[in-house]
Design an enzyme around this catalytic site. Structure first.
Site, PDB file in Angstrom:
ATOM      1  N   GLU A   1       0.876  -1.169   0.000  1.00  0.00           N
ATOM      2  CA  GLU A   1       0.000   0.000   0.000  1.00  0.00           C
ATOM      3  C   GLU A   1       0.913   1.218   0.000  1.00  0.00           C
ATOM      4  OE1 GLU A   1      -3.451   2.086   2.806  1.00  0.00           O
ATOM      5  OE2 GLU A   1      -2.329   0.342   3.528  1.00  0.00           O
TER       6      GLU A   1
ATOM      7  N   GLU B   1      -8.424  10.528   5.108  1.00  0.00           N
ATOM      8  CA  GLU B   1      -8.643   9.631   6.230  1.00  0.00           C
ATOM      9  C   GLU B   1      -8.904  10.487   7.467  1.00  0.00           C
ATOM     10  OE1 GLU B   1      -6.222   5.534   5.385  1.00  0.00           O
ATOM     11  OE2 GLU B   1      -5.080   7.184   6.260  1.00  0.00           O
TER      12      GLU B   1
END
Length: 392
Positions: free
Chosen positions: A153, A235
């Site tokens: 990621e 986020e």
């Protein structure tokens, strides 16, 4: 683990046909839709992109107002004071849990096509809260379109607020994509490599290889892996209302113009624990190992992340025998009714409080003295059960 931009649209918004690259999709009229569903998503620009609400770390309400090339968070009630963020509202190009954009096929990192792929977008920030503004680019050892990627990621953080920090720890600094970036490395069952801009920016125009090549050189990624999606969004741990993304595009043959700096946000003296993966992991479709002979392995367990109502557990299986294993299996019993929601790098099955997790096809053979890891997302209070490992 995760996961993912351009200045005010009036100043530097990017449109189809702009010099510096062939846009893979062209903007269409705005959809002007409000999304409040936990995993609600919609295809935009004729299916060339996906916009998603993606609330996975809280049950509280989050809403986004969407357009054809961006969104604004209009309500974000969740508050996570530690552990995982509450959500990752974002734009997606590629495949996200088998929800794929038009005609997308995973792209091998060693291919000439991969070297041409870039992206650009614009971010608008609010005056507080705990959040990051980031790209999330996913890689897998296989050309997969569904489930949790297990390779890497790659996150590109343009800005952060309230003391938010990436998974793991800082391992270096690199200059690329028009700026200076602190490099962080951690593992959430897959490698998480985060590039955090040392001076906040409101926009970016970059090639994915600008960052991925650096990750490969550091040994955190491999050229044989496949890129499965490019995502950009926020986020939030708390206070995400007002954050906005616009002008998101994936480009081919882009010049990689860099970033547009902005005065850094004032961080509050609150430092939440490390970031969790931006999408819940899912179990691989394989059967548990069946080794029942003399023990040739041992297993150790640790909790890597916690949040209200759940946690991430990581198991390390080590071969203690004299030859490579053909398969392995780890068994345990939860102490207080915990439930495995999903797993990665192993196939886990639970009956009552008893769990059995076995190898997948690609990690069945573990050399003598070597080890392998698998992870799981678990519902319930954090716990560390006693493990039994068997192998053949």
């Amino acid at each position: 683990m995760k996961a993912r931009l351009i200045a005010a649209a009036s100043a530097v918004a990017v449109a189809a046909g702009v010099t510096g690259g062939i846009v893979l999709s062209s903007p269409a009229s705005a959809v002007n839709t409000t999304m409040c569903g936990q995993y609600e998503s919609a295809k935009v620009q004729g299916g060339d992109y996906i916009v998603q609400n993606n609330v996975w770390g809280t049950s509280a309400t989050q809403c986004i107002d969407t357009t054809e090339d961006g969104f604004t968070i209009t309500q974000q009630d969740g508050v996570n004071s530690g552990g995982a963020p509450t959500a990752y509202p974002s734009f997606v190009w590629g495949c996200h849990y088998n929800n794929c954009t038009n005609d997308f096929a995973p792209i091998k990192a060693s291919s000439s096509e991969f070297d041409t792929i870039g992206s650009k977008a614009t971010m608008k920030y609010n005056g507080g809260g705990v959040w990051n503004a980031a790209y999330d680019v996913w890689f897998d050892p296989t050309a997969r379109k569904d489930g949790q990627n297990t390779g890497a990621e790659l996150m590109v953080w343009l800005n952060k607020s309230g003391g938010a920090q990436p998974v793991g720890s800082k391992v270096g600094t690199v200059t690329t994509a028009g700026g200076s970036w602190d490099v962080w490395y951690g593992n959430s069952g897959w490698n998480v490599i985060s590039y955090v801009r040392t001076t906040a920016a409101t926009s970016i125009d970059f090639k994915v290889s600008d960052f991925y090549d650096d990750a490969v050189q550091r040994g955190y990624a491999q050229d044989s892996w496949y890129m499965t999606s490019i995502q950009a969004g926020f986020e939030p741990w708390s206070g995400g209302k007002g954050l906005a993304l616009s002008g998101f595009e994936v480009t081919k043959n882009g010049t990689g113009g860099g970033t547009t700096p902005t005065p850094p946000a004032t961080d509050e003296p609150v430092i939440p624990p490390t970031t969790e993966p931006t999408t819940p992991p899912t179990t691989e479709p394989s059967n548990p190992g069946t080794g029942t002979g003399a023990a040739k392995c041992n297993a150790t367990y640790k909790v890597t992340q916690t949040w209200g109502g759940g946690f991430i557990g990581e198991v390390t299986v080590k071969n203690t025998g004299g030859s490579a294993t053909k398969n392995w299996k780890v068994d345990w019993t939860w102490p207080a009714g915990q439930k495995v929601v999903s797993s990665w790098n192993a196939s886990a099955a639970q009956t009552g409080t008893k769990v059995s997790a076995g190898n997948l096809s690609y990690n069945a053979a573990v050399a003598s003295g070597a080890g392998t890891q698998f992870g799981m997302q678990v519902e319930g209070a954090s716990a560390e059960p006693k493990l039994t490992c068997s192998a053949a």
